[in-house]
Design a protein around this motif. Structure first.
Motif, PDB file in Angstrom:
ATOM      1  N   LEU A   1       1.141  -1.160   0.122  1.00 42.49           N
ATOM      2  CA  LEU A   1      -0.043   0.085   0.047  1.00 42.49           C
ATOM      3  C   LEU A   1       0.852   1.184  -0.141  1.00 42.49           C
ATOM      4  O   LEU A   1       0.722   2.034   1.023  1.00 42.49           O
ATOM      5  CB  LEU A   1      -1.039  -0.062   1.226  1.00 42.49           C
TER       6      LEU A   1
ATOM      7  N   SER B   1       0.816  11.076  -3.477  1.00 43.86           N
ATOM      8  CA  SER B   1      -0.008  12.196  -3.486  1.00 43.86           C
ATOM      9  C   SER B   1      -0.010  13.228  -5.076  1.00 43.86           C
ATOM     10  O   SER B   1      -0.544  14.263  -5.029  1.00 43.86           O
ATOM     11  CB  SER B   1      -0.248  13.229  -2.379  1.00 43.86           C
TER      12      SER B   1
ATOM     13  N   ASN C   1       4.436   4.147  -9.343  1.00 48.98           N
ATOM     14  CA  ASN C   1       4.052   3.239  -8.419  1.00 48.98           C
ATOM     15  C   ASN C   1       3.378   2.163  -9.176  1.00 48.98           C
ATOM     16  O   ASN C   1       3.399   0.886  -9.220  1.00 48.98           O
ATOM     17  CB  ASN C   1       3.288   3.674  -7.104  1.00 48.98           C
TER      18      ASN C   1
ATOM     19  N   HIS D   1       4.100  10.425  -9.203  1.00 49.93           N
ATOM     20  CA  HIS D   1       4.414   9.312  -8.127  1.00 49.93           C
ATOM     21  C   HIS D   1       3.596   7.979  -8.357  1.00 49.93           C
ATOM     22  O   HIS D   1       3.828   7.038  -8.350  1.00 49.93           O
ATOM     23  CB  HIS D   1       4.270   9.540  -6.715  1.00 49.93           C
TER      24      HIS D   1
HETATM   25  P1  NDP Z   1       5.074   5.064   2.000  1.00 49.53           P
HETATM   26  O1  NDP Z   1       6.236   4.050   2.181  1.00 49.53           O
HETATM   27  O2  NDP Z   1       3.901   4.455   1.091  1.00 49.53           O
HETATM   28  O3  NDP Z   1       5.863   6.192   1.514  1.00 49.53           O
HETATM   29  C1  NDP Z   1       5.064   7.349   1.232  1.00 49.53           C
HETATM   30  C2  NDP Z   1       6.056   8.500   0.751  1.00 49.53           C
HETATM   31  O4  NDP Z   1       6.641   8.171  -0.544  1.00 49.53           O
HETATM   32  C3  NDP Z   1       5.412   9.793   0.707  1.00 49.53           C
HETATM   33  O5  NDP Z   1       6.225  10.656   0.992  1.00 49.53           O
HETATM   34  C4  NDP Z   1       5.193   9.957  -0.793  1.00 49.53           C
HETATM   35  O6  NDP Z   1       5.306  11.265  -1.339  1.00 49.53           O
HETATM   36  C5  NDP Z   1       6.330   9.267  -1.452  1.00 49.53           C
HETATM   37  N1  NDP Z   1       6.310   8.637  -2.700  1.00 49.53           N
HETATM   38  C6  NDP Z   1       5.415   7.848  -3.033  1.00 49.53           C
HETATM   39  N2  NDP Z   1       5.556   7.368  -4.353  1.00 49.53           N
HETATM   40  C7  NDP Z   1       6.774   7.881  -4.548  1.00 49.53           C
HETATM   41  C8  NDP Z   1       7.433   7.774  -5.823  1.00 49.53           C
HETATM   42  N3  NDP Z   1       7.160   6.991  -6.883  1.00 49.53           N
HETATM   43  N4  NDP Z   1       8.580   8.592  -5.853  1.00 49.53           N
HETATM   44  C9  NDP Z   1       9.011   9.258  -4.974  1.00 49.53           C
HETATM   45  N5  NDP Z   1       8.217   9.359  -3.633  1.00 49.53           N
HETATM   46  C10 NDP Z   1       7.309   8.677  -3.716  1.00 49.53           C
HETATM   47  O7  NDP Z   1       4.638   5.518   3.705  1.00 49.53           O
HETATM   48  P2  NDP Z   1       3.232   5.473   4.538  1.00 49.53           P
HETATM   49  O8  NDP Z   1       3.950   5.407   5.948  1.00 49.53           O
HETATM   50  O9  NDP Z   1       2.573   6.419   3.942  1.00 49.53           O
HETATM   51  O10 NDP Z   1       2.626   4.095   4.184  1.00 49.53           O
HETATM   52  C11 NDP Z   1       1.837   3.607   3.234  1.00 49.53           C
HETATM   53  C12 NDP Z   1       0.158   3.619   3.430  1.00 49.53           C
HETATM   54  O11 NDP Z   1       0.212   2.541   4.552  1.00 49.53           O
HETATM   55  C13 NDP Z   1      -0.006   4.749   4.577  1.00 49.53           C
HETATM   56  O12 NDP Z   1      -0.548   5.802   3.868  1.00 49.53           O
HETATM   57  C14 NDP Z   1      -1.280   4.137   5.242  1.00 49.53           C
HETATM   58  O13 NDP Z   1      -2.283   3.941   4.391  1.00 49.53           O
HETATM   59  C15 NDP Z   1      -0.766   2.704   5.605  1.00 49.53           C
HETATM   60  N6  NDP Z   1      -0.156   2.806   6.734  1.00 49.53           N
HETATM   61  C16 NDP Z   1      -0.720   1.851   8.204  1.00 49.53           C
HETATM   62  C17 NDP Z   1      -0.250   1.854   9.099  1.00 49.53           C
HETATM   63  C18 NDP Z   1      -0.801   0.932  10.269  1.00 49.53           C
HETATM   64  O14 NDP Z   1      -0.696   1.257  11.239  1.00 49.53           O
HETATM   65  N7  NDP Z   1      -1.755   0.118   9.617  1.00 49.53           N
HETATM   66  C19 NDP Z   1       1.012   2.697   9.573  1.00 49.53           C
HETATM   67  C20 NDP Z   1       1.582   3.460   8.566  1.00 49.53           C
HETATM   68  C21 NDP Z   1       1.108   3.405   6.919  1.00 49.53           C
HETATM   69  P3  NDP Z   1       4.023  11.936  -2.021  1.00 49.53           P
HETATM   70  O15 NDP Z   1       3.055  11.999  -0.950  1.00 49.53           O
HETATM   71  O16 NDP Z   1       4.618  13.681  -2.307  1.00 49.53           O
HETATM   72  O17 NDP Z   1       3.904  11.305  -3.475  1.00 49.53           O
END
Ligand code: NDP
Length: 273
Positions: free
Chosen positions: A229, A233, A241, A237
């Motif tokens: 997941l 945003s 993905n 990106h």
């Molecule tokens: P991720 O590992 O998904 O990383 C997200 C970050 O990566 C953001 O800063 C995003 O930037 C950046 N990013 C995404 N795609 C790219 C790309 N192709 N190139 C460069 N940068 C990129 O981290 P999360 O912690 O958000 O984990 C994903 C999801 O898992 C969460 O959003 C949530 O839904 C879930 N989660 C669940 C938890 C739980 O306790 N159950 C805890 C943590 C997360 P940008 O937004 O600018 O695109």
């Protein structure tokens, strides 16, 4: 039920009103590109993420698989129904495809499981699972009558954090309980110093003509039994993905990545953020 190996995370989406349009467009693009599993929680922006998703999936809700999570303190008798109904209202839907206990709190797992089953019977959710439960907690849960119906455990998993491979992942797979991987991009590398600049990761990326983060994403779903997941945003990106669907790491790539980031030799406590 077959789901795509890559979905969309939404933590921190919806927090900043000035980014709303762009975030909605990014999620809609992700759905078009096949990332139809969308993960949110009542905790994310105290409902702001769910409301934004509700807007993003309007008109395409039936193409999506919506996952939300209940706070541990709301996961007991008397409170969970209200939490679920609030999530449904914000998401603009009449049922969740999957409802998760966000992490373990003080309410007995058996009570949460029974309440989840009640929500299934009421048609408010189609299935339920948990998040951030390590092996001992999973054993306790699945040892209860209703707990045996747990459909999934969502945990942190990325190339720099492989602890679940020692026992939780095999334990779940033996029982047909899939893993959803959160933070599969290690939050763009922030969760593990040196991950994106690592020579092997960069070499593999270069060889396939992709970005290091795409290597991380393809790696996280390499077994076919983990659903990742990533949260993104921006359109750029999201496209990158979704392109990881097509990226097939070779045996040699996997071996090199294993050597650079080996899984721990023995059990480590579940990594949690
Ligand atoms: P991720 O590992 O998904 O990383 C997200 C970050 O990566 C953001 O800063 C995003 O930037 C950046 N990013 C995404 N795609 C790219 C790309 N192709 N190139 C460069 N940068 C990129 O981290 P999360 O912690 O958000 O984990 C994903 C999801 O898992 C969460 O959003 C949530 O839904 C879930 N989660 C669940 C938890 C739980 O306790 N159950 C805890 C943590 C997360 P940008 O937004 O600018 O695109």
């Amino acid at each position: 039920m077959e789901l795509p190996a890559i979905g969309q995370g939404t933590w921190r989406i919806g927090d900043d009103p000035s980014r709303r349009k762009q975030e909605i467009a990014a999620i809609r693009l992700g759905i078009e590109l096949g990332m139809t599993v969308i993960d949110t929680a009542e905790m994310y922006g105290e409902g702001l993420s769910e409301s934004l998703i509700g807007e993003a999936v309007a008109g395409v809700r039936d193409k999506t698989f919506l996952v939300s999570k209940v706070y541990p303190h709301n996961a007991g008798r008397g409170r969970i129904t209200r939490s679920c109904e609030h999530s449904l209202r914000r998401l603009g839907t009449d049922r969740l495809d999957l409802y998760l206990l966000h992490w373990r709190g003080s309410i007995p797992l058996s009570e949460t499981a029974e309440e989840m089953e009640r929500l299934v019977e009421a048609g408010k959710i189609l299935r339920w699972g948990v998040s951030n439960l390590d092996t001992a907690d999973m054993k306790e849960l699945t040892g209860t009558a209703a707990g045996s119906r747990c459909a999934v455990n969502q945990v942190l998993y990325h190339l720099g954090s492989r602890g679940i491979e020692v026992d939780l992942l095999p334990w779940q797979l033996e029982r047909g309980i899939p893993v959803m991987a959160y933070s599969p991009l290690a939050q763009a590398g922030a969760l593990r110093k040196g991950l994106l600049t690592d020579g092997t990761v960069r070499e593999v990326a270069q060889k396939h003509g992709v970005q290091p983060l795409q290597v991380l994403l393809a790696w996280s779903v390499r077994s076919g039994s983990v659903l990742a997941l990533p949260k993104a945003s921006t359109a750029e990106h999201v496209k990158q993905n979704a392109a990881a669907f097509e990226l097939e790491l070779t045996e040699a790539d996997l071996k090199a990545l294993d050597a650079a980031f080996p899984r721990p030799a023995r059990k480590v406590p579940l990594d949690i953020i």
